[in-house]
Design an enzyme around this catalytic site. Structure first.
Site, PDB file in Angstrom:
ATOM      1  N   MET A  41      59.946 -28.290  49.467  1.00  0.00           N
ATOM      2  CA  MET A  41      60.773 -27.366  50.238  1.00  0.00           C
ATOM      3  C   MET A  41      60.196 -27.184  51.643  1.00  0.00           C
ATOM      4  SD  MET A  41      61.738 -24.553  47.271  1.00  0.00           S
ATOM      5  CE  MET A  41      62.991 -23.789  48.317  1.00  0.00           C
ATOM      6  N   SER A  47      66.388 -29.613  51.971  1.00  0.00           N
ATOM      7  CA  SER A  47      65.545 -29.408  50.790  1.00  0.00           C
ATOM      8  C   SER A  47      65.957 -28.147  50.033  1.00  0.00           C
ATOM      9  CB  SER A  47      64.072 -29.338  51.184  1.00  0.00           C
ATOM     10  OG  SER A  47      63.814 -28.268  52.063  1.00  0.00           O
ATOM     11  N   CYS A 141      52.579 -39.207  58.363  1.00  0.00           N
ATOM     12  CA  CYS A 141      52.579 -38.054  57.480  1.00  0.00           C
ATOM     13  C   CYS A 141      53.181 -38.403  56.123  1.00  0.00           C
ATOM     14  CB  CYS A 141      53.361 -36.913  58.135  1.00  0.00           C
ATOM     15  SG  CYS A 141      53.269 -35.342  57.238  1.00  0.00           S
ATOM     16  N   CYS A 239      55.969 -31.476  64.642  1.00  0.00           N
ATOM     17  CA  CYS A 239      55.440 -30.147  64.335  1.00  0.00           C
ATOM     18  C   CYS A 239      54.249 -29.744  65.191  1.00  0.00           C
ATOM     19  CB  CYS A 239      55.088 -30.057  62.847  1.00  0.00           C
ATOM     20  SG  CYS A 239      53.804 -31.210  62.300  1.00  0.00           S
TER      21      CYS A 239
END
Length: 400
Positions: A41, A47, A141, A239
């Site tokens: 999530m 998600s 990632c 991010c």
């Protein structure tokens, strides 16, 4: 004169191959679906919708969120933005994920993976960029952290599978004895380019419930589920890079680490070697770049090549960015084992790049060379090259 990409090797090769990666960690294709499923999530609509979809089937569902980066960490340094708005994996996203889990009434865990993220994504990104390459942190990632950590945590809490909001499809091909990763029904949201590093074991334990859906239908389903974030915008920024400025982030991060920016200043040179100017560091450039070169010219100039050893940055006309070949290493094969003969595939060299036909051959233990039918623009070291057979991901590697 147009660049000629023609080569004299066969057009078609048989890409069917026996599996080369039998793993004791593979989940059997017919394994029971009764065990709990961990939902990755992110706090986004995709998600969150997946969590609602699986819960509605009656399957036991657990929510997992990875905390990857402290968004306040470099805020304000060297002019970096103070807020994390628009970035994935922000603290607001964590709050949203927790709120959705509470709304659905499912168990929820927040997993601190910040140290792994810095070690396996941020630092390699910094090192690659300082070396004159253009890495893709989202692929790093996924390949090295997210799926590995999520599956590890999921199994520790009793879940044999994870489900994600990625737009992709996977299936087991009994004839090949392999799990296959494929592009989704909604090609505009295709995320397989970032997932080429998934192993057979990871694919065997991953569900992509949105693979057959279009994005508007996902938002509509989220609204039907009563999720408040049904119209939440998709994240656009990486991010840990607020504002999208890689060079500014590098300066701020190195300063925080007590490191100085290495001196990679050098010459701006034409294709013939003529010196046209000087630059302050190769970290400020990427292949295909037009703005910020620092040379006045009647005709547009582009970055053609970056030479890390000499610190020279080669610039020239846009036509010189066209190339017929690429080489890639650090390979991962999904649909087949490493082929012994040349094969015909389409290749994506950027996320938004339309896959282009090429002939691919293995030229070393962990290295391929691909020759395109038509010249491609700005094949960039550090980016991924992902190979496709129709919608199926054959494999991929890193351009060098």
């Amino acid at each position: 004169m147009p660049l000629d990409c023609s080569i004299s090797i066969p057009d078609i090769a048989d890409i069917a191959a026996a599996p080369d990666c039998v793993s004791t960690d593979l989940l059997a294709p017919d394994a029971s679906l009764d065990a709990p499923v961990a939902i990755a999530m992110s706090g986004g609509v995709d998600s969150s919708t997946v969590a609602g979809m699986l819960q509605a089937t009656g399957a036991p569902v657990i929510g997992l969120t990875l905390q990857l980066w402290n968004q306040r960490r470099l805020a304000g340094r060297h002019g970096l933005p103070e807020t994390s708005q628009g970035r994935c994996c922000s603290i607001d996203d964590v709050y949203d994920a927790r709120r959705v889990a509470e709304q659905l009434g499912i168990p929820y865990y927040l997993v601190n993976a910040q140290q792994r993220f810095e070690d396996e994504v941020v630092r390699p990104f910094v090192d690659e960029y300082l070396a004159g390459r253009t890495p893709i942190p989202c692929t790093l990632c996924n390949n090295h952290l997210k799926f590995d950590q999520l599956l590890l945590t999921a199994r520790q809490i009793g879940a044999e599978r994870i489900a994600t909001g990625h737009y992709a499809r996977n299936r087991y091909d009994a004839e090949r004895g392999r799990w296959i990763l494929s592009r989704p029904a909604d090609k505009t949201k295709d995320q397989t380019y970032f997932l080429f590093g998934l192993t057979q074991a990871q694919l065997s334990r991953t569900l992509f419930p949105l693979g057959e859906m279009q994005k508007p239908a996902v938002r509509a389903l989220a609204a039907e589920q009563g999720l408040e974030l049904a119209q939440k915008p998709d994240s656009q920024e990486i991010c840990f890079i607020p504002g999208g400025s890689y060079s500014t982030f590098l300066q701020a991060y190195l300063e925080e680490q007590g490191r100085t920016m290495p001196d990679s200043s050098g010459e701006l040179v034409a294709e013939n070697g003529e010196v046209m100017g000087a630059h302050a560091g190769i970290h400020s450039f990427t292949v295909g770049q037009r703005k910020g070169i620092g040379i006045a010219s009647a005709d547009p100039l582009y970055v053609l090549k970056i030479h890390p050893d000499s610190h020279k940055v080669e610039i020239g006309a846009g036509e010189a960015l066209m190339s017929c070949t690429l080489r890639a290493n650090r390979l991962n094969w999904i649909a087949i084992a490493a082929p012994a003969e040349p094969i015909r595939v389409t290749i994506k060299i950027r996320h938004r790049h339309e896959p282009a036909w090429a002939t691919l051959r293995v030229i070393g233990e962990d290295e391929i060379e691909a020759t395109f039918d038509e010249p491609q623009r700005a094949i960039t070291p550090g980016q991924s090259a992902v190979f496709y057979d129709g919608d199926d991901v054959v494999g991929g590697g890193w351009i060098f």
